[in-house]
Design a protein around this motif. Sequence first.
Motif, PDB file in Angstrom:
ATOM      1  N   ILE A 155       0.832  -1.193   0.000  1.00 33.45           N
ATOM      2  CA  ILE A 155       0.000   0.000   0.000  1.00 33.45           C
ATOM      3  C   ILE A 155       0.874   1.254   0.000  1.00 33.45           C
ATOM      4  CG2 ILE A 155      -1.822   1.246   1.200  1.00 33.45           C
ATOM      5  CD1 ILE A 155      -2.695  -1.424   0.053  1.00 33.45           C
ATOM      6  N   ASP A 156       0.618   2.143  -0.970  1.00 31.39           N
ATOM      7  CA  ASP A 156       1.371   3.371  -1.148  1.00 31.39           C
ATOM      8  C   ASP A 156       0.585   4.551  -0.570  1.00 31.39           C
ATOM      9  OD1 ASP A 156       3.337   1.915  -2.854  1.00 31.39           O
ATOM     10  OD2 ASP A 156       1.609   1.778  -4.200  1.00 31.39           O
ATOM     11  N   LEU A 157       1.236   5.726  -0.533  1.00 33.61           N
ATOM     12  CA  LEU A 157       0.655   6.905   0.108  1.00 33.61           C
ATOM     13  C   LEU A 157       0.720   8.111  -0.821  1.00 33.61           C
ATOM     14  CD1 LEU A 157       2.411   6.460   3.549  1.00 33.61           C
ATOM     15  CD2 LEU A 157      -0.075   6.403   3.216  1.00 33.61           C
ATOM     16  N   LEU A 158      -0.345   8.892  -0.812  1.00 34.54           N
ATOM     17  CA  LEU A 158      -0.379  10.149  -1.529  1.00 34.54           C
ATOM     18  C   LEU A 158      -0.764  11.233  -0.528  1.00 34.54           C
ATOM     19  CD1 LEU A 158      -0.142  11.140  -4.562  1.00 34.54           C
ATOM     20  CD2 LEU A 158      -2.631  11.345  -4.464  1.00 34.54           C
ATOM     21  N   VAL A 159       0.053  12.291  -0.421  1.00 33.67           N
ATOM     22  CA  VAL A 159      -0.141  13.331   0.598  1.00 33.67           C
ATOM     23  C   VAL A 159      -0.189  14.691  -0.073  1.00 33.67           C
ATOM     24  CG1 VAL A 159       0.766  14.372   2.709  1.00 33.67           C
ATOM     25  CG2 VAL A 159       1.157  11.946   2.259  1.00 33.67           C
ATOM     26  N   THR A 160      -1.189  15.503   0.293  1.00 34.92           N
ATOM     27  CA  THR A 160      -1.232  16.882  -0.179  1.00 34.92           C
ATOM     28  C   THR A 160      -0.785  17.816   0.935  1.00 34.92           C
ATOM     29  OG1 THR A 160      -3.527  17.302   0.494  1.00 34.92           O
ATOM     30  CG2 THR A 160      -3.173  16.309  -1.679  1.00 34.92           C
ATOM     31  N   ASN A 161      -0.265  18.978   0.542  1.00 36.78           N
ATOM     32  CA  ASN A 161       0.299  19.941   1.497  1.00 36.78           C
ATOM     33  C   ASN A 161      -0.208  21.350   1.207  1.00 36.78           C
ATOM     34  OD1 ASN A 161       2.407  18.232   3.022  1.00 36.78           O
ATOM     35  ND2 ASN A 161       2.866  17.793   0.882  1.00 36.78           N
ATOM     36  N   GLY A 162      -1.508  21.475   1.006  1.00 37.26           N
ATOM     37  CA  GLY A 162      -2.070  22.774   0.635  1.00 37.26           C
ATOM     38  C   GLY A 162      -3.240  23.192   1.480  1.00 37.26           C
ATOM     39  N   LEU A 163      -3.125  23.039   2.811  1.00 34.55           N
ATOM     40  CA  LEU A 163      -4.284  23.280   3.669  1.00 34.55           C
ATOM     41  C   LEU A 163      -4.616  24.753   3.852  1.00 34.55           C
ATOM     42  CD1 LEU A 163      -6.468  22.455   5.701  1.00 34.55           C
ATOM     43  CD2 LEU A 163      -4.709  22.360   7.455  1.00 34.55           C
ATOM     44  N   ASN A 164      -3.641  25.592   4.121  1.00 33.71           N
ATOM     45  CA  ASN A 164      -3.956  26.938   4.599  1.00 33.71           C
ATOM     46  C   ASN A 164      -4.708  27.778   3.573  1.00 33.71           C
ATOM     47  OD1 ASN A 164      -2.835  26.353   6.995  1.00 33.71           O
ATOM     48  ND2 ASN A 164      -1.210  27.872   6.915  1.00 33.71           N
ATOM     49  N   ILE A 165      -5.669  28.550   4.085  1.00 33.66           N
ATOM     50  CA  ILE A 165      -6.503  29.357   3.205  1.00 33.66           C
ATOM     51  C   ILE A 165      -5.825  30.661   2.823  1.00 33.66           C
ATOM     52  CG2 ILE A 165      -7.740  30.604   5.029  1.00 33.66           C
ATOM     53  CD1 ILE A 165     -10.299  30.147   3.341  1.00 33.66           C
TER      54      ILE A 165
END
Length: 587
Positions: free
Chosen positions: A517-527
């Motif tokens: 099982i691989d992982l995909l992560v986003t890093n764009g939370l802040n508004i």
Amino acid sequence: MFSSRFAVSITVFLVFAVMSLSAHADFAFQNSTSNAGLTKPPTPSYGLSIGDVNGDGWPDIFLNNHALPNTIFVNDGDGTFSDLTTVVDVEQYWTGQPGGFEDTHGATWIDFDNDGDQDLLVATGECCDPQFMENISGELFYRSQEYGFVDDVDRGGRLPIWFDVRNDGVPEVAITTFHATTLLERTGDQFSSIVPETGFGCADTQYGVMVDLNFDDTLDVICVRRGGSFARAWDYTTVPFKDITGLIPDALGVNDVILGDFDRNGTNDLFLLTGALRPSEAALMNGTTIEAQFINRDRRLTFNSDGVLEVSLDWNQTMTSFGNIFIGATGYHPTASEFTLDPADPMVAGILERPAGDTEPAWYIGFDPDVDLWTFRMYEGTGFNGAYLQITSDTSISALQTNGQDARDLPQPPVLLSNLPGGIEDRTSASGLDSDIWCVGGVAADFDNDMDLDVYLACRGGVRNVPNVLLENDGTGVFTRVDNAAGAAGIVGFAVGEKAGVSESVAAADVDLDGRIDLLVTNGLNIRPLESTGGPTQLFTNQSSAGNWLLIALEGTASTRDAIGAKVSVTAGGVTHVREQIDGLHR
């Protein structure tokens, strides 16, 4: 063993380890973002979804990018992905409309018409209709108007949840929203509300999950609120629905719910991440630059510096006029969101007192030349108040302090709720989860193929990305942190100054179909800041020992084609694994 309310024969794949190579298998991840072709300009994220748009059996990636056009990366089947957004989106709805974007949030893939293609429903904010994209032979066509997803039915929408209310193989959809949650049923070619008939109510909800809470072998719907008490839960086996909220212990500020049978007793448990979704924080970078994010509440920031300051204030309460920013004892106003403050300028000395009874949002800024002390004060006022502040001095900055932080702004321990026939039991301490963490999203999967479910968490502060966390399960639901997340700690640093963004979403899938099982992560939370595009999206491919594994593809026959609600049990080596179709939903 397969268990469901219907016969099953899913286009969603379930992967099981069927015999581990050792008592404690290895963990190893590799950052494969560049090699996989997932490099692109960083974007705000606000969600991602794994589906199979072209039906070739290889997992594809949908990124909603929030305020920028959506993206679909199609799996090439050789470890790489291709951005085929303009090919899949035949009518160029995402890239061709005025402004090129809508306020998009969570999305779910669903074969709503049981024709063998996965369609896509994207929730939207208070701007526009949901984006209902019908899949016809691997191409997506915007069909919100044709199917009745109109008049912004998901006002403040966050995530669609599909389930079969009528037991007729035709799925209904609830769209969680910041207002009254919608529940829509398809009749012919139109979706219309069945809230009055069902009694379904999940107001002020940021997302939902599905898990069997009352042990009737049917998944129940949990709507997770964005504030206040934790959730509302509904058993939809009868109409009107039965409110079973009382089965869940109360909790505050739950950002994500990760489902999994962590203690291997045959039922999915609930792993909760709590805290502020967007924490307030101020931090010093490189000794001369402060990055700060303040969300609501009255806040104060002080520091020492005798240098000239370059200030950038991106504040949702100030768009074109800056009359609510007061500088110095006279309270003069800047003329732009970027301005210079010189300690030698007598106009910056002192700080204006806020008038008694004033309830308007405002900033008050001033300098004490006797001790080289700067003060920046934000007053909340009414409504949502979010600001990003960057201050750069041409000399060093010291003694940075903030006050007004809520306890939820700080790291907190997760909560593990064990789902037992006698009721839900809090097993946080017994599971070794007492340590504070600063994490906002997560997934459960058997990452080391040793036949138990581990947990991976995407973590962040207010203005900094902090290392993501991998927790190894010993098979009984007791967790130990893995150093450096076994190579998947992710990008670490300041959100804007070092372009690290802050983590938000994570999805798990076997993207290369090698049994790991691989992982995909986003890093764009802040508004904010508005001009910031967040940090990169990252793919971590699993390099652990594969061992033996089994992939099962479910396809409903009498049920929905996606076999929503199916429960799969596999026993091997004396260990029974359980997966439930749709336990992959989370914030």
